[in-house]
Design an enzyme around this catalytic site. Structure first.
Site, PDB file in Angstrom:
ATOM      1  N   HIS A  65      10.022  -2.436   0.405  1.00  0.00           N
ATOM      2  CA  HIS A  65       8.821  -2.676  -0.387  1.00  0.00           C
ATOM      3  C   HIS A  65       8.746  -4.113  -0.858  1.00  0.00           C
ATOM      4  O   HIS A  65       7.668  -4.697  -0.911  1.00  0.00           O
ATOM      5  CB  HIS A  65       8.666  -1.727  -1.562  1.00  0.00           C
ATOM      6  CG  HIS A  65       7.242  -1.753  -2.054  1.00  0.00           C
ATOM      7  ND1 HIS A  65       6.223  -1.108  -1.408  1.00  0.00           N
ATOM      8  CD2 HIS A  65       6.644  -2.443  -3.053  1.00  0.00           C
ATOM      9  CE1 HIS A  65       5.073  -1.362  -2.000  1.00  0.00           C
ATOM     10  NE2 HIS A  65       5.297  -2.185  -2.999  1.00  0.00           N
ATOM     11  N   TYR A  95       5.773  -7.669  -0.845  1.00  0.00           N
ATOM     12  CA  TYR A  95       5.427  -8.713  -1.826  1.00  0.00           C
ATOM     13  C   TYR A  95       5.782 -10.084  -1.287  1.00  0.00           C
ATOM     14  O   TYR A  95       5.147 -11.079  -1.619  1.00  0.00           O
ATOM     15  CB  TYR A  95       6.103  -8.443  -3.162  1.00  0.00           C
ATOM     16  CG  TYR A  95       5.559  -7.190  -3.808  1.00  0.00           C
ATOM     17  CD1 TYR A  95       4.213  -7.121  -4.152  1.00  0.00           C
ATOM     18  CD2 TYR A  95       6.354  -6.085  -4.030  1.00  0.00           C
ATOM     19  CE1 TYR A  95       3.684  -5.976  -4.693  1.00  0.00           C
ATOM     20  CE2 TYR A  95       5.835  -4.933  -4.574  1.00  0.00           C
ATOM     21  CZ  TYR A  95       4.497  -4.878  -4.906  1.00  0.00           C
ATOM     22  OH  TYR A  95       3.979  -3.738  -5.436  1.00  0.00           O
ATOM     23  N   HIS A 106      -4.250   2.065   4.026  1.00  0.00           N
ATOM     24  CA  HIS A 106      -3.844   1.269   2.862  1.00  0.00           C
ATOM     25  C   HIS A 106      -3.250  -0.070   3.289  1.00  0.00           C
ATOM     26  O   HIS A 106      -3.679  -1.126   2.836  1.00  0.00           O
ATOM     27  CB  HIS A 106      -2.845   2.058   2.013  1.00  0.00           C
ATOM     28  CG  HIS A 106      -2.134   1.225   0.994  1.00  0.00           C
ATOM     29  ND1 HIS A 106      -2.756   0.760  -0.143  1.00  0.00           N
ATOM     30  CD2 HIS A 106      -0.866   0.738   0.947  1.00  0.00           C
ATOM     31  CE1 HIS A 106      -1.893   0.039  -0.848  1.00  0.00           C
ATOM     32  NE2 HIS A 106      -0.756   0.004  -0.202  1.00  0.00           N
ATOM     33  N   PHE A 107      -2.271  -0.042   4.192  1.00  0.00           N
ATOM     34  CA  PHE A 107      -1.630  -1.330   4.456  1.00  0.00           C
ATOM     35  C   PHE A 107      -2.414  -2.191   5.445  1.00  0.00           C
ATOM     36  O   PHE A 107      -2.101  -3.372   5.595  1.00  0.00           O
ATOM     37  CB  PHE A 107      -0.139  -1.192   4.798  1.00  0.00           C
ATOM     38  CG  PHE A 107       0.215  -0.458   6.047  1.00  0.00           C
ATOM     39  CD1 PHE A 107      -0.100  -0.973   7.290  1.00  0.00           C
ATOM     40  CD2 PHE A 107       0.927   0.735   5.978  1.00  0.00           C
ATOM     41  CE1 PHE A 107       0.258  -0.309   8.432  1.00  0.00           C
ATOM     42  CE2 PHE A 107       1.282   1.402   7.118  1.00  0.00           C
ATOM     43  CZ  PHE A 107       0.950   0.885   8.351  1.00  0.00           C
ATOM     44  N   HIS A 108      -3.452  -1.638   6.041  1.00  0.00           N
ATOM     45  CA  HIS A 108      -4.329  -2.542   6.778  1.00  0.00           C
ATOM     46  C   HIS A 108      -5.285  -3.277   5.834  1.00  0.00           C
ATOM     47  O   HIS A 108      -5.880  -4.279   6.206  1.00  0.00           O
ATOM     48  CB  HIS A 108      -5.081  -1.809   7.896  1.00  0.00           C
ATOM     49  CG  HIS A 108      -4.233  -1.651   9.130  1.00  0.00           C
ATOM     50  ND1 HIS A 108      -3.297  -0.664   9.270  1.00  0.00           N
ATOM     51  CD2 HIS A 108      -4.144  -2.404  10.263  1.00  0.00           C
ATOM     52  CE1 HIS A 108      -2.680  -0.797  10.432  1.00  0.00           C
ATOM     53  NE2 HIS A 108      -3.176  -1.845  11.057  1.00  0.00           N
ATOM     54  N   ARG A 164       0.263   9.572  10.761  1.00  0.00           N
ATOM     55  CA  ARG A 164       0.400   8.221  11.278  1.00  0.00           C
ATOM     56  C   ARG A 164       1.431   8.247  12.405  1.00  0.00           C
ATOM     57  O   ARG A 164       2.029   9.288  12.675  1.00  0.00           O
ATOM     58  CB  ARG A 164       0.853   7.267  10.172  1.00  0.00           C
ATOM     59  CG  ARG A 164       2.254   7.537   9.678  1.00  0.00           C
ATOM     60  CD  ARG A 164       2.635   6.699   8.477  1.00  0.00           C
ATOM     61  NE  ARG A 164       2.951   5.331   8.856  1.00  0.00           N
ATOM     62  CZ  ARG A 164       3.660   4.496   8.078  1.00  0.00           C
ATOM     63  NH1 ARG A 164       4.116   4.891   6.915  1.00  0.00           N
ATOM     64  NH2 ARG A 164       3.904   3.265   8.466  1.00  0.00           N
ATOM     65  N   ARG A 165       1.636   7.136  13.077  1.00  0.00           N
ATOM     66  CA  ARG A 165       2.721   6.960  14.035  1.00  0.00           C
ATOM     67  C   ARG A 165       2.759   8.043  15.110  1.00  0.00           C
ATOM     68  O   ARG A 165       3.826   8.548  15.459  1.00  0.00           O
ATOM     69  CB  ARG A 165       4.067   6.974  13.314  1.00  0.00           C
ATOM     70  CG  ARG A 165       4.241   5.831  12.367  1.00  0.00           C
ATOM     71  CD  ARG A 165       5.612   5.814  11.752  1.00  0.00           C
ATOM     72  NE  ARG A 165       6.009   4.451  11.421  1.00  0.00           N
ATOM     73  CZ  ARG A 165       7.134   4.114  10.864  1.00  0.00           C
ATOM     74  NH1 ARG A 165       8.020   5.019  10.570  1.00  0.00           N
ATOM     75  NH2 ARG A 165       7.411   2.860  10.612  1.00  0.00           N
TER      76      ARG A 165
END
Lengths: 270, 583
Positions: free
Chosen positions: B235, B239, B386-388, B449-450
């Site tokens: 994680h 950042y 979310h992470f896109h 996902r995946r």
């Protein structure tokens, strides 16, 4: 430190938001009782999973009352069992582990969702209030055919649910003029007593036998069969109890000609 | 007299330019692979085998999440340190050495991954090349040793880069003993410090466990332990790649808006908070893991929620700075000032749209962080949506927009086309809106996902609103728009490099501040203190969970072999054997 008034207001509002989030999550845990996968399942040796009493046999077992346990093995690229049936109104504890790589056990569209890590047992307790049909899928990449790993979970109305199992022993042939028996062993996987009816169909006739089985016990039911009544030739039979079914064929042969050799045989594997 | 970065620091400019191009190359390959995946999953167009999907996915994840982001980061950070300290690096040979090390690591990793496309991968070091293990490389999936060696080289390269920045700052401090650390350098140093803390986890996981295991020196690993060590890093790394984005938003966006940064002190507070809280929350990726007690998950959840604070503060400061800039440009009214912003500037617009998307990402992130609601969306397409928005837009779009400013700075060449650039950033925003929104919605009904073929034999997905087909179409459309946008970006970069040098490159400057470092307490610059507190927080958050994982599963696990779960061309007999073994 020089902080602008608007910044102070924003900072305070942000803290309220954050504390609010933590409060709602805490409430979810202690109020409605949404619990997390934890270390309760303990660890396990992935090469000796069968030695663990929870995984001696995979599938559904009745603990008592409305409580059930389901042991599931997640492996590349299937679940064992891949069809799970539990009654509505039940409280089901799943134990899931993996002998190879990391998988998931995810009941589609619900929060019944856990990672399955080799060496660990995932334990989660779920309440199924309503009947319904769900898919199960693996949402953690587990090798080339990961996308083929799936199963189903059926929550059936309580009165349609049982854990009755049937196994039948029947001779393959009988000489005309003789009598024989077809033995059905009915076992009750529930912890409660079971009253039910076993039925044999043979030669166009139907024979019912009522049977009462103690919780977690089993009973034998004998059906007497008269060869003369059937007449010479092959006769298909079927034994049913609580939707379980087993069938085979009984050959009635000429009593005088007793060196007839192999019969068609009864299909008596469970 | 032109005063661009290349004029001030010609030697450093070459390193920065190289880092940027390494980043763009990774972006090009990784981005195109993203389109292949989107079309394959949604069954719009399938021209690879589903078994190769996971090779594509591994490359997509590693090239974009690690290579693209971090190469761009080292470029920006080298620029930020040298520009704000107004001095070059101490030894440019050292700077090149870490760059070369990172490239070498990337090449090794790429060789291991791309061998997944070969029918018969070559054998090296006694085993066939293999790395279909995805970006997270969870054991007992086992990659070839050069995959792990490459990762180690890459990470050590970044460590040396961090040392380079510190060293440059130390040299500056010797000459400027009483001065505050300039804000851009402060941001770089705090980010580097938490990078050191968090990468210890992944380094330990690889060097102590995964690499010896893949080399056959030890014959077992504890999957939960290596997984937990991965997320100890996993994680904080988000950042790490977000921080250069924040640097851009803090020190470039206000300038581009026509004004100044609202507050230097709060910017420092924000980066200190990231130093403190980036690492002790990795367990929030393991809310669904067995073998970790609920209490540890709760601690990770509260830390995660508190990490919302620096991002909420950033939202305030960035918007306030933009408003200040707009008012300097004549903007008026409660919201009317928005129209006074330089929306025709692709650098500004790209960064502003990226910031807007990041706000949306913040909301889906809060859902992910909520540990009990997370059970509904964990490992679904929601997370990918979310992470896109985060790495795929907040970071990627900011980097692309920044490149429109940086590439002229480090080459002295004018951008080939500003209008194509403006169209490009808009197209990215539109494409991502389609794709990410549909992914989020799909996750809500359990779309995983995946997964190469999320079309199952025995059940159908049941969306509450809309249909699976409609969401798949949006994802495919979005992915196509994104790749068109990506091609426009790369085209602009390539054609810019064919331009001749120009005299009209703007000066190399960054935003001034309304409330400057004199308003920030001295203690904020005490990096030793904040590092010590960060380490203590990590010890609090991780000692007990790690101890209990080792206690229950052993340091090296109960005899867990490496798995390379591929069947090769002759599938059916192997599947048959497998079923028999299982039965």
């Amino acid at each position: 430190m020089n902080i602008h008034t608007y910044e102070k207001v924003w900072l305070a509002a942000s803290m309220v938001l954050i504390v609010g989030f933590i409060a709602t999550i805490t409430y979810g845990a202690v109020g409605p009782g949404v619990s997390m996968i934890s270390d309760d399942g303990g660890s396990i040796d992935p090469s000796e999973i069968n030695d663990d009493e929870r995984f001696e046999e995979t599938g559904v077992t009745h603990v008592g009352g409305n409580e059930y346990e389901v042991a599931v093995l997640a492996q590349a690229w299937s679940y064992s069992p891949d069809e799970i049936e539990v009654p509505a109104g039940s409280e089901v504890t799943f134990y899931v582990t993996s002998p190879d790589v990391t998988h998931s056990f995810s009941v589609v569209g619900t929060n019944v969702n856990t990672m399955v890590v080799p060496g660990q047992v995932s334990e989660m307790t779920v309440e199924f209030d309503e009947p319904g049909e769900y898919g199960i899928l693996c949402n953690e990449y587990c090798g080339e055919y990961h996308h083929t790993m799936e199963g189903t979970l059926s929550v059936v109305p309580e009165d349609e649910f049982d854990l009755t199992e049937l196994s039948v022993e029947a001779p393959g042939e009988v000489e005309s003029g003789n009598e024989t028996t077809i033995n059905a062993t009915v076992s009750d996987g529930m912890q409660t007593d079971l009253e039910t009816t076993a039925t044999l169909e043979i030669g166009g006739e139907q024979y019912d036998e009522d049977v009462t089985i103690d919780g977690a016990g089993s009973e034998s039911v004998e059906f007497a069969v008269d060869a003369d009544q059937l007449g010479e030739g092959d006769h298909d039979w079927t034994v049913t109890v609580d939707g379980e079914e087993e069938s085979g064929t009984l050959s009635v042969v000429d009593g005088a000609n007793d060196d007839s050799g192999d019969s068609d045989g009864g299909d008596d594997d469970a | 007299m032109r005063n661009a970065y290349v004029d001030q620091f010609p030697a450093e400019a070459r390193v920065v330019k190289s880092a940027f191009w390494s980043s763009f190359l990774a972006l090009a390959i990784g981005g195109i692979f993203g389109l292949v995946q989107a079309l394959h999953r949604t069954d719009v167009l399938r021209f690879i085998d589903s078994t190769d999907y996971y090779t594509v996915l591994t490359a997509h994840g590693v090239l974009l999440a690690i290579t693209f982001t971090i190469f761009f980061l080292v470029g920006i950070f080298t620029w930020a340190v040298t520009t704000s300290l107004d001095r070059g690096v101490v030894d440019i040979r050292f700077t090149w050495s870490w760059y070369v090390m990172m490239v070498t690591g990337t090449v090794l990793v790429a060789v291991a991954i791309f061998s997944g496309f070969l029918e018969e991968p070559p054998s090296i070091l006694g085993s066939e090349l293999y790395a279909d293990v995805l970006f997270t490389f969870y054991s007992p999936l086992q990659a070839h040793p050069i995959f792990y060696i490459g990762l180690v080289l890459f990470v050590v390269g970044t460590w040396l880069a961090g040392f380079d920045w510190f060293r440059t700052w130390w040299a500056w401090r010797d000459e400027n003993a009483d001065e505050r650390i300039p804000l851009p350098t402060f941001m770089v140093l705090t980010t580097t410090l938490f990078w050191y803390i968090c990468t210890l986890g992944v380094a330990l996981s690889i060097l102590a466990f995964l690499l010896p295991w893949s080399l056959g020196i030890v014959d077992s690993v504890n999957p939960l332990l290596t997984r937990t060590l991965f997320w100890y890093f996993g994680h904080a790394v988000v950042y790490f790649w977000l921080m250069p984005t924040y640097v851009m938003w803090y020190i470039m966006l206000p300038k581009l808006s026509g004004g100044k940064l609202f507050s230097d002190p709060l910017a420092r507070v924000v980066f200190v908070l990231f130093l403190l809280l980036s690492t002790p929350l990795g367990i929030h990726h393991q809310y669904l893991d067995p073998g970790i007690a609920e209490g540890y998950k709760f601690i990770a959840m509260t830390n995660t929620m508190f990490l919302l604070l620096p991002s909420l503060l950033t939202a305030f400061t960035v918007v306030a700075s933009m408003e200040h800039g707009a008012r300097q440009r004549g903007g008026e009214g409660y919201l009317g000032w928005l129209t006074a912003l330089p929306w025709r500037d692709p650098v500004f617009t790209g960064m502003a749209l990226a910031g807007l998307m990041f706000a949306a990402a913040g909301f889906s992130g809060m859902i992910n962080a909520g540990m009990n609601i997370n059970y509904l969306v964990h490992n679904t397409w929601w997370v990918v949506g979310h992470f896109h928005l985060t790495v795929g837009t907040a970071v990627a779009l900011t980097f692309m927009a920044a490149a429109y400013w940086f590439i002229p700075q480090v080459t002295g060449k004018e951008l080939w086309s500003r209008s194509v650039a403006l169209g490009q950033v808009l197209l990215w925003f539109v494409g991502m809106t389609f794709m990410s929104n549909a992914m989020h919605r799909s996750g809500l009904f359990g779309m995983p996902r995946r997964t190469a073929e999320p079309q199952y034999q025995n059940f159908d997905f049941e969306p509450a609103v809309g249909t699976v087909a409609e969401m798949d179409a949006q994802v495919a459309l979005g992915a196509v728009l994104l790749v068109v946008s990506l091609v426009l970006f790369l085209l602009n970069m390539v054609l810019t490099s064919f331009n001749g040098t120009s005299d009209s490159i703007p000066d190399n400057t960054y935003a001034g501040t309304l409330s400057g470092p004199e308003d920030a307490p001295e203690i904020l610059d005490n990096l030793k203190l904040w590092t010590a507190i960060a380490v203590v927080l990590v010890i609090f958050a991780y000692t007990l969970p790690l101890a209990s994982i080792v206690e229950s599963g052993g340091l090296f696990g109960p005899g867990i072999d490496g798995r390379q779960l591929s069947l090769g061309a002759d599938l059916e007999p192997a599947l048959e054997t497998l079923r028999e073994v299982v039965a």
